[in-house]
Enzyme design. Structure first.
Site, PDB file in Angstrom:
ATOM      1  N   SER A  66    -117.680  47.935 -39.936  1.00  0.00           N
ATOM      2  CA  SER A  66    -118.451  49.148 -39.062  1.00  0.00           C
ATOM      3  C   SER A  66    -118.227  48.883 -37.627  1.00  0.00           C
ATOM      4  O   SER A  66    -117.580  47.948 -37.208  1.00  0.00           O
ATOM      5  CB  SER A  66    -119.783  49.523 -39.186  1.00  0.00           C
ATOM      6  OG  SER A  66    -120.374  48.299 -38.709  1.00  0.00           O
ATOM      7  N   LYS A  67    -118.331  49.569 -36.858  1.00  0.00           N
ATOM      8  CA  LYS A  67    -118.232  49.669 -35.387  1.00  0.00           C
ATOM      9  C   LYS A  67    -118.914  48.202 -34.672  1.00  0.00           C
ATOM     10  O   LYS A  67    -118.252  47.772 -33.687  1.00  0.00           O
ATOM     11  CB  LYS A  67    -118.550  50.872 -34.636  1.00  0.00           C
ATOM     12  CG  LYS A  67    -117.856  52.171 -34.781  1.00  0.00           C
ATOM     13  CD  LYS A  67    -118.490  53.197 -34.127  1.00  0.00           C
ATOM     14  CE  LYS A  67    -117.508  54.602 -34.367  1.00  0.00           C
ATOM     15  NZ  LYS A  67    -118.109  55.608 -33.788  1.00  0.00           N
ATOM     16  N   ARG A  68    -119.975  47.801 -35.596  1.00  0.00           N
ATOM     17  CA  ARG A  68    -120.447  46.961 -34.829  1.00  0.00           C
ATOM     18  C   ARG A  68    -119.535  45.570 -35.044  1.00  0.00           C
ATOM     19  O   ARG A  68    -119.792  44.368 -34.297  1.00  0.00           O
ATOM     20  CB  ARG A  68    -121.987  46.638 -35.401  1.00  0.00           C
ATOM     21  CG  ARG A  68    -121.749  46.007 -36.930  1.00  0.00           C
ATOM     22  CD  ARG A  68    -123.278  45.767 -37.393  1.00  0.00           C
ATOM     23  NE  ARG A  68    -123.118  45.337 -38.746  1.00  0.00           N
ATOM     24  CZ  ARG A  68    -123.073  46.117 -39.984  1.00  0.00           C
ATOM     25  NH1 ARG A  68    -123.118  47.481 -39.495  1.00  0.00           N
ATOM     26  NH2 ARG A  68    -122.992  45.801 -41.253  1.00  0.00           N
TER      27      ARG A  68
END
Length: 489
Positions: free
Chosen positions: A253-255
């Site tokens: 994910s973006k994290r």
């Protein structure tokens, strides 16, 4: 010539995710390995989320990565159209056949009724599935529902007591019981076919022989097999590749950083390096080789070596691979990769004179061993675009200790004198000047290099000092040396 035909069928509902690129790559590699056909089509039946912009982003990313396709969108072929919203007549003909053969039926249940039934089943600990309410409606019931203004969906009749076995190229044989599926919707109330139905019709009519896709689609496979069987069509060979996880073993994910292909392009990664990295996400070649050309990947790739376990996206591994690819770039190619980032940072003008181009080419070449992708150059060249030297915070005590050495002031003064007398600065001329300082001060090694480096850059380590001094220029170097000398005296 092989008759293998594979496809990549993205939904244009957002940026092209790195996981989608990996799925496309495995299909592309297999097609090229087996001299088969690689087809690209667009699954845009999600009208609310699909966009032309997203479709163009996907196609541009595939082209940037060098994954050319033999048939499909923009290329053409005998099985088009290759965009689902342009194939509605094809789906309708197949649905009409299923309805005529009694293998599908209209369902008038409202969403509220379906939700209530689902809740009831879950409260009993049962797996939710359609209860067959509209399975055998009378003409009177149908008329009543029509008068109420209900818009029907169309459901497939799923036979009971059948076992569907998926001969998966990655996971081996996976079995599903038809009793756990229930009659499912194949056409929504707005007349739009659902994914599981459209994908089967597309794969069959386009002659797809092998379906290689993400593991998350494995749960869709029994429904698709039910459709194949209802239509009497041959079932393609399936292969479900593992999820891509971050280093914390959670879904990417973006994290975890950039997740779209275009982000990596914008950061200055090389397409062949990204291809090399993606190929190693879930596929293990024979032997210890990790750096592959595209041709080598094609020759080595095999679904037999695709792992069942999740693949871990390791940015350090990507950076190492990209660094190795960048080493092969000419100085001119390196400049083209880094220049947009230097311009964005305000370090380089939008148009370079010949003299500026030479300077920036040397700048990029000087720091090439310290950067793993194009955008990284910005943090390594700031010292060339500032009037003052700032000591690195994490090494400040060490840097001050270097300048506090008894011989430091002598070295800096001597080098200042040598530099002042020079008319032309070049790495060779600078090297000769530093040697002259050594001879004059009778000092060697770090006792000469370190105070000069610290005074001019504020850093303990870095690129070739002779290049740094040449790039900074005579006036800047003299000003910095004078400033440090003033502090020491």
């Amino acid at each position: 010539m092989s008759t293998m035909k594979v496809r990549f069928a993205p939904s244009p509902t957002g940026p092209f995710h790195i996981g989608g690129a990996r799925s496309a790559l495995f299909n592309w590699l297999l097609a090229r390995k087996e001299q088969g056909t690689f087809l690209v089509r667009i699954e845009d039946t999600d009208l609310a989320r699909s966009s032309k912009e997203s479709e163009e982003n996907i196609k541009a990313a595939l082209r940037w990565l060098g994954m050319d396709w033999d048939e499909g969108i923009d290329v053409g072929g005998d099985a088009g159209p290759y965009r689902q919203t342009e194939r509605l007549d094809i789906y309708k003909n197949v649905v009409d056949r299923l309805l005529a053969e009694g293998k599908a039926y209209y369902c008038y249940c409202t969403q509220e009724e379906l939700d209530a039934e689902r809740t009831k089943q879950m409260n009993k600990g049962e797996t939710p599935k359609y209860n067959g309410h509209c399975h055998q409606l009378t003409e009177e019931q149908i008329e009543t529902y029509k008068k109420e203004g209900r818009k029907p969906t169309i459901r497939l009749r799923v036979p009971l007591n059948e076992t569907y076995v998926v001969e998966d190229m990655v996971r081996g044989n996976v079995s599903f019981e038809s009793n756990g599926i229930g009659d499912f919707v194949i056409v929504k109330s707005d007349g739009m076919p659902v994914y599981n139905f459209a994908v089967v019709v597309d794969d069959h009519t386009m002659g797809i022989t092998h379906v290689i896709r993400a593991e998350e689609h494995l749960s869709n496979t029994p429904r698709q097999i039910a459709i194949y069987k209802a239509l009497g069509w041959s079932i393609p060979k399936f292969g479900h590749i593992s999820l891509i996880l971050g280093k914390d073993y959670k879904k990417m994910s973006k994290r975890h950083g950039a997740t779209s292909v275009d982000q990596y392009r914008q950061l200055g990664y090389l397409p062949d390096a990204l291809i090399n990295f993606l190929a190693l996400l879930g596929w293990s070649p024979e032997g210890e080789q990790e750096l592959f050309t595209k041709d080598e990947l094609i020759q080595a790739f095999s679904m037999d070596h695709v792992a069942k376990n999740p693949a871990v996206f390791d940015i350090d591994k990507l950076n190492w691979i990209n660094f190795n690819y960048m080493k092969k770039l000419t100085n001119s190619e390196l400049l083209e990769l880094c220049l947009p980032h230097l311009q964005q940072a305000g370090y380089a003008p939008s148009t370079l004179t010949e003299e500026q181009r030479d300077w920036f080419t040397m700048l990029c070449a000087t720091v090439r061993d310290h950067i793993s992708f194009g955008a990284q150059i910005v943090e390594h060249v700031a010292l060339f675009f500032t009037n003052t030297v700032t000591l690195e915070k994490e090494h400040k005590d060490e840097l001050l200790a270097v300048l506090a050495e008894e011989s430091a002031n002598t070295v800096l003064t001597s080098f200042h004198d040598k530099l002042s007398a020079m008319e032309i600065l070049s790495p060779d001329e600078v090297k000769a000047a530093i040697k002259a300082v050594m001879k004059e001060t009778k000092l060697k090694g770090k006792f000469v290099f370190m105070p000069i480096r610290v005074a001019l850059t504020g850093q303990m380590h870095g690129p070739d000092l002779n290049n740094i001094i040449t790039l900074l220029g005579k006036d800047t170097c003299l000003n910095r040396l004078t400033h440090v000398s003033d502090l020491l005296n």
